[in-house]
Motif scaffolding. Structure first.
Motif, PDB file in Angstrom:
ATOM      1  N   LEU A 108       0.959  -1.252  -0.024  1.00 55.99           N
ATOM      2  CA  LEU A 108       0.041  -0.048   0.020  1.00 55.99           C
ATOM      3  C   LEU A 108       0.947   1.174  -0.169  1.00 55.99           C
ATOM      4  O   LEU A 108       0.503   2.339  -0.914  1.00 55.99           O
ATOM      5  CB  LEU A 108      -1.037   0.040   1.422  1.00 55.99           C
ATOM      6  CG  LEU A 108      -1.990  -1.065   1.006  1.00 55.99           C
ATOM      7  CD1 LEU A 108      -2.817  -1.084   2.499  1.00 55.99           C
ATOM      8  CD2 LEU A 108      -2.987  -0.788   0.028  1.00 55.99           C
ATOM      9  N   TYR A 109       1.951   1.296   0.653  1.00 55.27           N
ATOM     10  CA  TYR A 109       2.746   2.448   0.746  1.00 55.27           C
ATOM     11  C   TYR A 109       3.690   2.653  -0.645  1.00 55.27           C
ATOM     12  O   TYR A 109       3.561   3.610  -1.208  1.00 55.27           O
ATOM     13  CB  TYR A 109       3.925   2.173   1.988  1.00 55.27           C
ATOM     14  CG  TYR A 109       4.784   3.551   2.352  1.00 55.27           C
ATOM     15  CD1 TYR A 109       4.039   4.633   2.883  1.00 55.27           C
ATOM     16  CD2 TYR A 109       5.890   3.682   1.557  1.00 55.27           C
ATOM     17  CE1 TYR A 109       4.789   5.916   3.085  1.00 55.27           C
ATOM     18  CE2 TYR A 109       6.458   4.792   1.791  1.00 55.27           C
ATOM     19  CZ  TYR A 109       5.868   5.932   2.540  1.00 55.27           C
ATOM     20  OH  TYR A 109       6.794   7.064   2.732  1.00 55.27           O
ATOM     21  N   ASP A 111       2.651   1.520  -3.477  1.00 59.03           N
ATOM     22  CA  ASP A 111       1.593   2.063  -4.493  1.00 59.03           C
ATOM     23  C   ASP A 111       1.275   3.482  -4.157  1.00 59.03           C
ATOM     24  O   ASP A 111       1.241   4.052  -5.420  1.00 59.03           O
ATOM     25  CB  ASP A 111       0.377   1.100  -4.331  1.00 59.03           C
ATOM     26  CG  ASP A 111      -0.684   1.396  -5.386  1.00 59.03           C
ATOM     27  OD1 ASP A 111      -0.471   1.122  -6.481  1.00 59.03           O
ATOM     28  OD2 ASP A 111      -1.785   1.822  -5.189  1.00 59.03           O
ATOM     29  N   GLN A 112       1.113   4.009  -3.056  1.00 55.35           N
ATOM     30  CA  GLN A 112       1.041   5.101  -2.721  1.00 55.35           C
ATOM     31  C   GLN A 112       2.115   6.258  -3.143  1.00 55.35           C
ATOM     32  O   GLN A 112       1.863   7.211  -3.963  1.00 55.35           O
ATOM     33  CB  GLN A 112       0.670   5.565  -1.329  1.00 55.35           C
ATOM     34  CG  GLN A 112       0.111   6.913  -0.780  1.00 55.35           C
ATOM     35  CD  GLN A 112      -0.123   7.092   0.692  1.00 55.35           C
ATOM     36  OE1 GLN A 112       0.690   6.908   1.361  1.00 55.35           O
ATOM     37  NE2 GLN A 112      -1.498   7.006   1.035  1.00 55.35           N
ATOM     38  N   ARG A 115       1.772   6.299  -7.275  1.00 52.22           N
ATOM     39  CA  ARG A 115       0.900   7.523  -7.576  1.00 52.22           C
ATOM     40  C   ARG A 115       1.188   8.688  -7.255  1.00 52.22           C
ATOM     41  O   ARG A 115       1.097   9.425  -8.387  1.00 52.22           O
ATOM     42  CB  ARG A 115      -0.233   6.976  -6.910  1.00 52.22           C
ATOM     43  CG  ARG A 115      -1.172   5.718  -7.233  1.00 52.22           C
ATOM     44  CD  ARG A 115      -2.227   5.458  -6.159  1.00 52.22           C
ATOM     45  NE  ARG A 115      -3.143   4.332  -6.503  1.00 52.22           N
ATOM     46  CZ  ARG A 115      -4.074   4.212  -7.212  1.00 52.22           C
ATOM     47  NH1 ARG A 115      -4.576   5.257  -7.870  1.00 52.22           N
ATOM     48  NH2 ARG A 115      -4.686   3.109  -7.580  1.00 52.22           N
ATOM     49  N   ARG A 121      -3.354  10.778  -6.617  1.00 53.55           N
ATOM     50  CA  ARG A 121      -3.326  10.694  -5.123  1.00 53.55           C
ATOM     51  C   ARG A 121      -4.086   9.208  -4.950  1.00 53.55           C
ATOM     52  O   ARG A 121      -4.558   8.705  -5.755  1.00 53.55           O
ATOM     53  CB  ARG A 121      -4.429  11.612  -4.613  1.00 53.55           C
ATOM     54  CG  ARG A 121      -3.876  13.034  -4.404  1.00 53.55           C
ATOM     55  CD  ARG A 121      -4.881  13.942  -4.201  1.00 53.55           C
ATOM     56  NE  ARG A 121      -5.921  13.667  -2.930  1.00 53.55           N
ATOM     57  CZ  ARG A 121      -6.920  14.151  -2.686  1.00 53.55           C
ATOM     58  NH1 ARG A 121      -7.164  15.399  -3.283  1.00 53.55           N
ATOM     59  NH2 ARG A 121      -7.913  13.789  -1.940  1.00 53.55           N
ATOM     60  N   ALA A 122      -3.683   8.551  -4.027  1.00 54.33           N
ATOM     61  CA  ALA A 122      -4.283   7.291  -3.466  1.00 54.33           C
ATOM     62  C   ALA A 122      -5.431   7.381  -3.352  1.00 54.33           C
ATOM     63  O   ALA A 122      -6.250   8.455  -2.847  1.00 54.33           O
ATOM     64  CB  ALA A 122      -3.421   6.757  -2.467  1.00 54.33           C
ATOM     65  N   ASP A 126      -7.860   2.976  -0.315  1.00 58.26           N
ATOM     66  CA  ASP A 126      -6.053   2.490  -0.107  1.00 58.26           C
ATOM     67  C   ASP A 126      -5.612   3.311   1.168  1.00 58.26           C
ATOM     68  O   ASP A 126      -4.941   2.721   1.843  1.00 58.26           O
ATOM     69  CB  ASP A 126      -5.421   2.708  -1.325  1.00 58.26           C
ATOM     70  CG  ASP A 126      -5.854   1.750  -2.119  1.00 58.26           C
ATOM     71  OD1 ASP A 126      -6.682   0.603  -1.901  1.00 58.26           O
ATOM     72  OD2 ASP A 126      -5.133   1.792  -3.546  1.00 58.26           O
ATOM     73  N   THR A 127      -5.949   4.587   1.209  1.00 59.58           N
ATOM     74  CA  THR A 127      -5.450   5.471   2.184  1.00 59.58           C
ATOM     75  C   THR A 127      -5.942   4.820   3.552  1.00 59.58           C
ATOM     76  O   THR A 127      -5.146   4.725   4.543  1.00 59.58           O
ATOM     77  CB  THR A 127      -5.813   6.943   2.066  1.00 59.58           C
ATOM     78  OG1 THR A 127      -5.048   7.081   0.943  1.00 59.58           O
ATOM     79  CG2 THR A 127      -5.043   7.836   3.314  1.00 59.58           C
ATOM     80  N   LEU A 130      -4.211   1.460   4.562  1.00 54.15           N
ATOM     81  CA  LEU A 130      -2.805   1.775   4.956  1.00 54.15           C
ATOM     82  C   LEU A 130      -2.560   2.043   6.474  1.00 54.15           C
ATOM     83  O   LEU A 130      -1.880   1.605   7.064  1.00 54.15           O
ATOM     84  CB  LEU A 130      -2.060   2.914   4.063  1.00 54.15           C
ATOM     85  CG  LEU A 130      -0.715   3.174   4.356  1.00 54.15           C
ATOM     86  CD1 LEU A 130       0.293   1.880   4.539  1.00 54.15           C
ATOM     87  CD2 LEU A 130      -0.171   4.154   3.447  1.00 54.15           C
TER      88      LEU A 130
END
Length: 171
Positions: A108-109, A111-112, A115, A121-122, A126-127, A130
């Motif tokens: 997740l991090y 991927d963020q 992006r 922005r995520a 997903d935010t 995370l």
């Protein structure tokens, strides 16, 4: 049988202190009163005889140090598609497995960060995922190591720097 004052890892609330037992109006049986350390003003009630809710001891300091040392080798979780991610993220969060949480957090991090590098922005989901994964993983590490929660990212970053891995591995 859990003891009053004992610290346990709850599948969704993270690290909790057992604050006795109680009976809830209209419900059969006895319930543990669990007070999460990192969710302010929250109380969870878990049946004392439940096999559905996962409770386990908080990892030891040695287990926490081992996990942190192994973080550079933890591979981010891989998902086939968005539906697979949605289904499996919930299962990973409820698993209570620290290594799976680390792999999910890493995915997740990263991927963020990908992006953000493209000016995007995520997604809100997903935010939220995370933050939840970090709360569970970082809360347990902080408790096991006896350090404030807000210091865990620095502890992890220090380990990652020592290993040569970029600090973006777990957020």
């Amino acid at each position: 049988m859990l003891q009053d004052g004992q610290l346990v890892m709850h599948e969704t609330a993270g690290v909790c202190r057992v604050s006795g037992q109680t009976h809830l109006d209209g419900l059969p049986g006895s319930y543990y009163v669990l007070c999460p350390l990192y969710l302010n003003d929250s109380t969870f009630y878990t049946p004392t005889d439940s096999q559905k809710v996962k409770l386990r001891p908080v990892m030891t300091a040695q287990q926490a140090r081992t996990l942190i040392r192994q973080l550079p080798q933890v591979q981010p979780t891989v998902f086939e598609n968005a539906a697979d991610q949605k289904q499996r993220c919930g299962a990973i969060l409820k698993s209570g497995d620290s290594y799976q949480l680390a792999a999910l957090t890493k995915f997740l991090y990263q991927d963020q960060m990908r992006r953000a590098s493209r000016g995007k922005r995520a997604g809100v989901n997903d935010t939220t995922l995370l933050k939840k994964a970090q709360m569970l993983l970082f809360g347990e590490l902080a408790t096991a190591l006896g350090v404030p929660l807000e210091e865990i990212p620095d502890v992890i970053s220090g380990q990652l720097a020592d290993s040569g891995e970029p600090n973006s591995a777990v957020g």
